[in-house]
Design a protein around this motif. Structure first.
Motif, short mmCIF file in Angstrom:
data_model
loop_
_atom_site.label_atom_id
_atom_site.label_comp_id
_atom_site.label_asym_id
_atom_site.label_seq_id
_atom_site.Cartn_x
_atom_site.Cartn_y
_atom_site.Cartn_z
N UNK A 37 0.80 -1.24 0.00
CA UNK A 37 0.00 0.00 0.00
C UNK A 37 0.83 1.29 0.00
N UNK A 38 2.11 1.20 0.34
CA UNK A 38 2.98 2.37 0.36
C UNK A 38 3.55 2.71 -1.02
N UNK A 39 3.22 1.91 -2.03
CA UNK A 39 3.71 2.11 -3.39
C UNK A 39 2.52 2.48 -4.28
N UNK A 40 2.29 3.78 -4.52
CA UNK A 40 1.08 4.23 -5.21
C UNK A 40 0.86 3.65 -6.62
N UNK A 41 1.91 3.31 -7.32
CA UNK A 41 1.75 2.79 -8.68
C UNK A 41 1.30 1.33 -8.72
N UNK A 42 1.39 0.66 -7.59
CA UNK A 42 1.11 -0.78 -7.53
C UNK A 42 -0.39 -1.05 -7.53
N UNK A 43 -0.84 -1.84 -8.50
CA UNK A 43 -2.25 -2.23 -8.59
C UNK A 43 -2.48 -3.63 -8.02
N UNK A 44 -1.54 -4.52 -8.23
CA UNK A 44 -1.63 -5.89 -7.72
C UNK A 44 -0.23 -6.48 -7.67
N UNK A 45 -0.06 -7.43 -6.73
CA UNK A 45 1.25 -8.05 -6.57
C UNK A 45 1.06 -9.42 -5.93
N UNK A 46 1.76 -10.42 -6.44
CA UNK A 46 1.72 -11.74 -5.85
C UNK A 46 2.98 -12.52 -6.19
N UNK A 47 3.42 -13.31 -5.21
CA UNK A 47 4.58 -14.18 -5.40
C UNK A 47 4.07 -15.62 -5.42
N UNK A 48 4.49 -16.37 -6.42
CA UNK A 48 4.07 -17.75 -6.57
C UNK A 48 5.25 -18.69 -6.41
N UNK A 49 5.02 -19.77 -5.68
CA UNK A 49 6.02 -20.82 -5.53
C UNK A 49 5.92 -21.71 -6.76
N UNK A 50 7.04 -21.97 -7.42
CA UNK A 50 7.03 -22.87 -8.57
C UNK A 50 6.79 -24.30 -8.11
N UNK A 51 5.99 -25.01 -8.85
CA UNK A 51 5.76 -26.41 -8.56
C UNK A 51 6.18 -27.23 -9.77
N UNK A 52 6.59 -28.45 -9.50
CA UNK A 52 7.01 -29.37 -10.55
C UNK A 52 5.77 -30.08 -11.06
N UNK A 53 5.26 -29.64 -12.20
CA UNK A 53 4.02 -30.20 -12.75
C UNK A 53 4.14 -31.69 -13.03
N UNK A 54 5.32 -32.16 -13.36
CA UNK A 54 5.48 -33.58 -13.67
C UNK A 54 5.46 -34.45 -12.41
N UNK A 55 5.68 -33.84 -11.23
CA UNK A 55 5.72 -34.62 -9.99
C UNK A 55 4.38 -34.66 -9.28
N UNK A 56 3.39 -33.99 -9.84
CA UNK A 56 2.06 -34.01 -9.22
C UNK A 56 1.79 -32.73 -8.45
N UNK A 57 0.54 -32.52 -8.16
CA UNK A 57 0.10 -31.30 -7.48
C UNK A 57 0.80 -31.13 -6.14
N UNK A 58 1.22 -29.89 -5.87
CA UNK A 58 1.81 -29.58 -4.58
C UNK A 58 3.28 -29.88 -4.44
N UNK A 59 3.91 -30.45 -5.45
CA UNK A 59 5.34 -30.76 -5.37
C UNK A 59 6.16 -29.54 -5.75
N UNK A 60 6.98 -29.09 -4.85
CA UNK A 60 7.79 -27.91 -5.11
C UNK A 60 8.89 -28.22 -6.10
N UNK A 61 9.23 -27.25 -6.91
CA UNK A 61 10.33 -27.38 -7.86
C UNK A 61 11.59 -26.82 -7.20
N UNK A 62 12.29 -27.65 -6.46
CA UNK A 62 13.43 -27.20 -5.66
C UNK A 62 14.66 -26.90 -6.50
N UNK A 63 14.86 -27.64 -7.57
CA UNK A 63 16.03 -27.44 -8.42
C UNK A 63 15.63 -26.65 -9.66
#
Length: 112
Positions: free
Chosen positions: A32-58
């Motif tokens: 909220x302290x950055x007036x130009x910002x409309x939306x912001x989100x950080x997403x954790x990468x997941x390994x789609x080949x390993x199934x739902x919820x599996x983090x892509x650590x490498x």
């Protein structure tokens, strides 16, 4: 409106839990302290080949963030602010941006 996407890689030895806690408690809270910002989100990468919820650590990145701003120029002004500079300092201790893309949405797009 401009959309910026950063691919993020944690520094060696930085635990994902530490980074994610900082994102939730500090990064998001500063938005909220950055007036130009409309939306912001950080997403954790997941390994789609390993199934739902599996983090892509490498690989070349561990997270990506999507930043929606009023304009690139206005966001660059916000980047000179004290709150943003503190975010950049904190972030730099834990991670680095390995790639950036930016663009303009075609039309209004779709949101449910």
């Amino acid at each position: 409106m401009t959309i910026i996407v950063h691919r993020i890689q944690l520094h060696d030895g930085v635990e994902p839990e530490r980074f994610e806690k900082w994102v939730r408690d500090v990064d998001y809270a500063t938005c909220p302290e950055l007036p130009s910002l409309l939306a912001f989100g950080v997403q954790r990468l997941v390994d789609a080949s390993a199934g739902a919820g599996s983090a892509a650590a490498d690989g070349p990145c561990h997270y990506f963030e999507i930043i929606e701003v009023t304009s690139r120029e206005e966001f660059e002004r916000d980047m000179d602010s004290v709150p943003f500079q503190q975010l950049a300092t904190d972030f730099g201790q834990m991670a680095k941006v390995v790639d950036e893309m930016a663009g303009e949405c075609i039309g209004d797009g779709y949101r449910a």
